[in-house]
Design a protein around this motif. Structure first.
Motif, PDB file in Angstrom:
ATOM      1  N   SER A   1      60.886  53.207  47.165  1.00  0.00           N
ATOM      2  CA  SER A   1      61.910  52.581  46.321  1.00  0.00           C
ATOM      3  C   SER A   1      61.705  52.825  44.826  1.00  0.00           C
ATOM      4  N   GLU A   2      60.523  53.280  44.452  1.00  0.00           N
ATOM      5  CA  GLU A   2      60.221  53.482  43.025  1.00  0.00           C
ATOM      6  C   GLU A   2      59.982  54.929  42.634  1.00  0.00           C
ATOM      7  N   LEU A   3      59.862  55.822  43.602  1.00  0.00           N
ATOM      8  CA  LEU A   3      59.423  57.174  43.306  1.00  0.00           C
ATOM      9  C   LEU A   3      60.270  58.203  44.039  1.00  0.00           C
ATOM     10  N   LYS A   4      60.631  59.264  43.315  1.00  0.00           N
ATOM     11  CA  LYS A   4      61.326  60.412  43.889  1.00  0.00           C
ATOM     12  C   LYS A   4      60.483  61.658  43.636  1.00  0.00           C
ATOM     13  N   ILE A   5      60.634  62.637  44.531  1.00  0.00           N
ATOM     14  CA  ILE A   5      60.008  63.934  44.316  1.00  0.00           C
ATOM     15  C   ILE A   5      61.082  65.010  44.398  1.00  0.00           C
ATOM     16  N   ALA A   6      60.820  66.123  43.737  1.00  0.00           N
ATOM     17  CA  ALA A   6      61.695  67.286  43.835  1.00  0.00           C
ATOM     18  C   ALA A   6      61.284  68.062  45.071  1.00  0.00           C
ATOM     19  N   SER A   7      62.207  68.263  45.983  1.00  0.00           N
ATOM     20  CA  SER A   7      61.912  68.910  47.262  1.00  0.00           C
ATOM     21  C   SER A   7      61.895  70.428  47.094  1.00  0.00           C
ATOM     22  N   PHE A   8      60.697  70.999  47.154  1.00  0.00           N
ATOM     23  CA  PHE A   8      60.505  72.438  47.022  1.00  0.00           C
ATOM     24  C   PHE A   8      60.147  73.005  48.390  1.00  0.00           C
ATOM     25  N   VAL A   9      61.028  73.809  48.953  1.00  0.00           N
ATOM     26  CA  VAL A   9      60.818  74.383  50.283  1.00  0.00           C
ATOM     27  C   VAL A   9      60.967  75.901  50.182  1.00  0.00           C
ATOM     28  N   ILE A  10      59.857  76.617  50.389  1.00  0.00           N
ATOM     29  CA  ILE A  10      59.942  78.075  50.323  1.00  0.00           C
ATOM     30  C   ILE A  10      60.241  78.695  51.675  1.00  0.00           C
ATOM     31  N   LEU A  11      60.164  77.905  52.743  1.00  0.00           N
ATOM     32  CA  LEU A  11      60.475  78.448  54.062  1.00  0.00           C
ATOM     33  C   LEU A  11      61.889  79.018  54.055  1.00  0.00           C
ATOM     34  N   GLY A  12      62.007  80.284  54.339  1.00  0.00           N
ATOM     35  CA  GLY A  12      63.306  80.949  54.360  1.00  0.00           C
ATOM     36  C   GLY A  12      63.746  81.532  53.030  1.00  0.00           C
ATOM     37  N   ASP A  13      63.072  81.177  51.944  1.00  0.00           N
ATOM     38  CA  ASP A  13      63.448  81.699  50.626  1.00  0.00           C
ATOM     39  C   ASP A  13      62.523  82.871  50.281  1.00  0.00           C
ATOM     40  N   ALA A  14      62.846  84.036  50.825  1.00  0.00           N
ATOM     41  CA  ALA A  14      62.014  85.226  50.637  1.00  0.00           C
ATOM     42  C   ALA A  14      61.914  85.628  49.175  1.00  0.00           C
ATOM     43  N   GLU A  15      62.995  85.438  48.424  1.00  0.00           N
ATOM     44  CA  GLU A  15      63.003  85.801  47.000  1.00  0.00           C
ATOM     45  C   GLU A  15      61.971  85.002  46.214  1.00  0.00           C
ATOM     46  N   VAL A  16      61.983  83.690  46.371  1.00  0.00           N
ATOM     47  CA  VAL A  16      61.042  82.837  45.639  1.00  0.00           C
ATOM     48  C   VAL A  16      59.619  83.092  46.121  1.00  0.00           C
ATOM     49  N   THR A  17      59.442  83.266  47.422  1.00  0.00           N
ATOM     50  CA  THR A  17      58.107  83.539  47.952  1.00  0.00           C
ATOM     51  C   THR A  17      57.537  84.819  47.351  1.00  0.00           C
ATOM     52  N   ARG A  18      58.337  85.873  47.333  1.00  0.00           N
ATOM     53  CA  ARG A  18      57.905  87.158  46.780  1.00  0.00           C
ATOM     54  C   ARG A  18      57.579  87.030  45.290  1.00  0.00           C
ATOM     55  N   GLU A  19      58.435  86.374  44.538  1.00  0.00           N
ATOM     56  CA  GLU A  19      58.226  86.227  43.093  1.00  0.00           C
ATOM     57  C   GLU A  19      57.005  85.364  42.802  1.00  0.00           C
ATOM     58  N   ALA A  20      56.850  84.270  43.531  1.00  0.00           N
ATOM     59  CA  ALA A  20      55.701  83.390  43.312  1.00  0.00           C
ATOM     60  C   ALA A  20      54.393  84.110  43.641  1.00  0.00           C
ATOM     61  N   ALA A  21      54.352  84.834  44.735  1.00  0.00           N
ATOM     62  CA  ALA A  21      53.141  85.576  45.107  1.00  0.00           C
ATOM     63  C   ALA A  21      52.824  86.638  44.062  1.00  0.00           C
ATOM     64  N   ARG A  22      53.849  87.326  43.585  1.00  0.00           N
ATOM     65  CA  ARG A  22      53.654  88.356  42.549  1.00  0.00           C
ATOM     66  C   ARG A  22      53.050  87.751  41.289  1.00  0.00           C
ATOM     67  N   LEU A  23      53.523  86.569  40.907  1.00  0.00           N
ATOM     68  CA  LEU A  23      53.028  85.912  39.696  1.00  0.00           C
ATOM     69  C   LEU A  23      51.655  85.264  39.891  1.00  0.00           C
ATOM     70  N   LEU A  24      51.368  84.794  41.090  1.00  0.00           N
ATOM     71  CA  LEU A  24      50.103  84.114  41.367  1.00  0.00           C
ATOM     72  C   LEU A  24      48.953  85.095  41.586  1.00  0.00           C
ATOM     73  N   GLU A  25      49.235  86.230  42.194  1.00  0.00           N
ATOM     74  CA  GLU A  25      48.193  87.192  42.564  1.00  0.00           C
ATOM     75  C   GLU A  25      47.266  87.605  41.408  1.00  0.00           C
ATOM     76  N   PRO A  26      47.759  87.858  40.182  1.00  0.00           N
ATOM     77  CA  PRO A  26      46.843  88.231  39.105  1.00  0.00           C
ATOM     78  C   PRO A  26      45.870  87.124  38.690  1.00  0.00           C
ATOM     79  N   HIS A  27      46.143  85.894  39.082  1.00  0.00           N
ATOM     80  CA  HIS A  27      45.285  84.762  38.721  1.00  0.00           C
ATOM     81  C   HIS A  27      44.223  84.473  39.783  1.00  0.00           C
ATOM     82  N   LEU A  28      44.225  85.238  40.860  1.00  0.00           N
ATOM     83  CA  LEU A  28      43.263  85.044  41.935  1.00  0.00           C
ATOM     84  C   LEU A  28      42.058  85.960  41.724  1.00  0.00           C
ATOM     85  N   PRO A  29      40.910  85.574  42.267  1.00  0.00           N
ATOM     86  CA  PRO A  29      39.748  86.461  42.179  1.00  0.00           C
ATOM     87  C   PRO A  29      40.047  87.797  42.867  1.00  0.00           C
ATOM     88  N   THR A  30      39.448  88.855  42.370  1.00  0.00           N
ATOM     89  CA  THR A  30      39.652  90.162  42.994  1.00  0.00           C
ATOM     90  C   THR A  30      38.727  90.350  44.188  1.00  0.00           C
TER      91      THR A  30
END
Length: 185
Positions: free
Chosen positions: A22-51
């Motif tokens: 009753s006091e809190l809302k969240i923004a619903s982020f669902v990448i299941l089925g969203d290939a575009e966002v998944t691809r873009e997020a992975a592309r942006l995250l990968e350089p920040h991971l250990p090699t």
């Protein structure tokens, strides 16, 4: 319906705000089925991971597309999924309980014994779509420790609420929590 505009790289999505209580809302982020966002997020995250690492591990289910794309980008032939229940094919599974922010009842996290053997002695990256309370990551990391793997990085697309202040995770963007009027906290 109230929405939160989220920008991931060149892509924008309107995330619906849903009532957590009753006091809190969240923004619903669902990448299941969203290939575009998944691809873009992975592309942006990968350089920040250990090699240098041995495996990518995620929790069922929304982290699976991200783990898949990161495995392809980093040229790892497979990734591992910690499931939300014991499956008939599993032998000697590792099991723990977790309470997620988006579920009303505790859930099981389960690592197949065969996967546990494959991960023993491995340096792993633990990924998920959104980190909120960190309960799923903590439970997943505990399972991996029990099987002899070492989590060297925890990563997500978004950090929600207090998770934005954590120094032990890598993430692309913060995601605010909202009051019952839809105002960011």
């Amino acid at each position: 319906m109230l929405n939160y505009p989220l920008q991931i790289g060149k892509l924008q999505r309107q995330l619906p705000l849903i009532d957590l209580n009753s006091e809190l809302k969240i923004a619903s982020f669902v990448i299941l089925g969203d290939a575009e966002v998944t691809r873009e997020a992975a592309r942006l995250l990968e350089p920040h991971l250990p090699t240098e690492f041995d495996a990518i591990v995620t929790m069922e289910s929304k982290g699976i597309p991200l783990a898949h794309k990161l495995a392809l980008l980093t040229r790892h032939p497979r990734y591992f999924v910690i499931r939300k229940g014991v499956k008939a094919y599993m032998h000697n599974p590792y099991v723990t309980a977790v309470q997620a922010i988006t579920t009303s009842e505790p859930q099981q996290l389960v690592l197949d014994g065969a996967d546990a053997l494959a991960l023993k002695g491995q340096r792993v990256i633990l990924v998920d779509d959104v980190i909120s309370t960190g309960g799923s990551l903590k439970a997943g990391a505990q399972l991996l420790k029990e099987c002899g793997a070492t989590v060297i990085t925890q990563a997500a697309i978004l950090a929600e609420g207090d998770a934005v202040n954590r120094k032990d995770i890598t993430y692309l963007k913060p995601l605010p929590l909202f009051n019952n009027k839809g105002e960011a906290l």
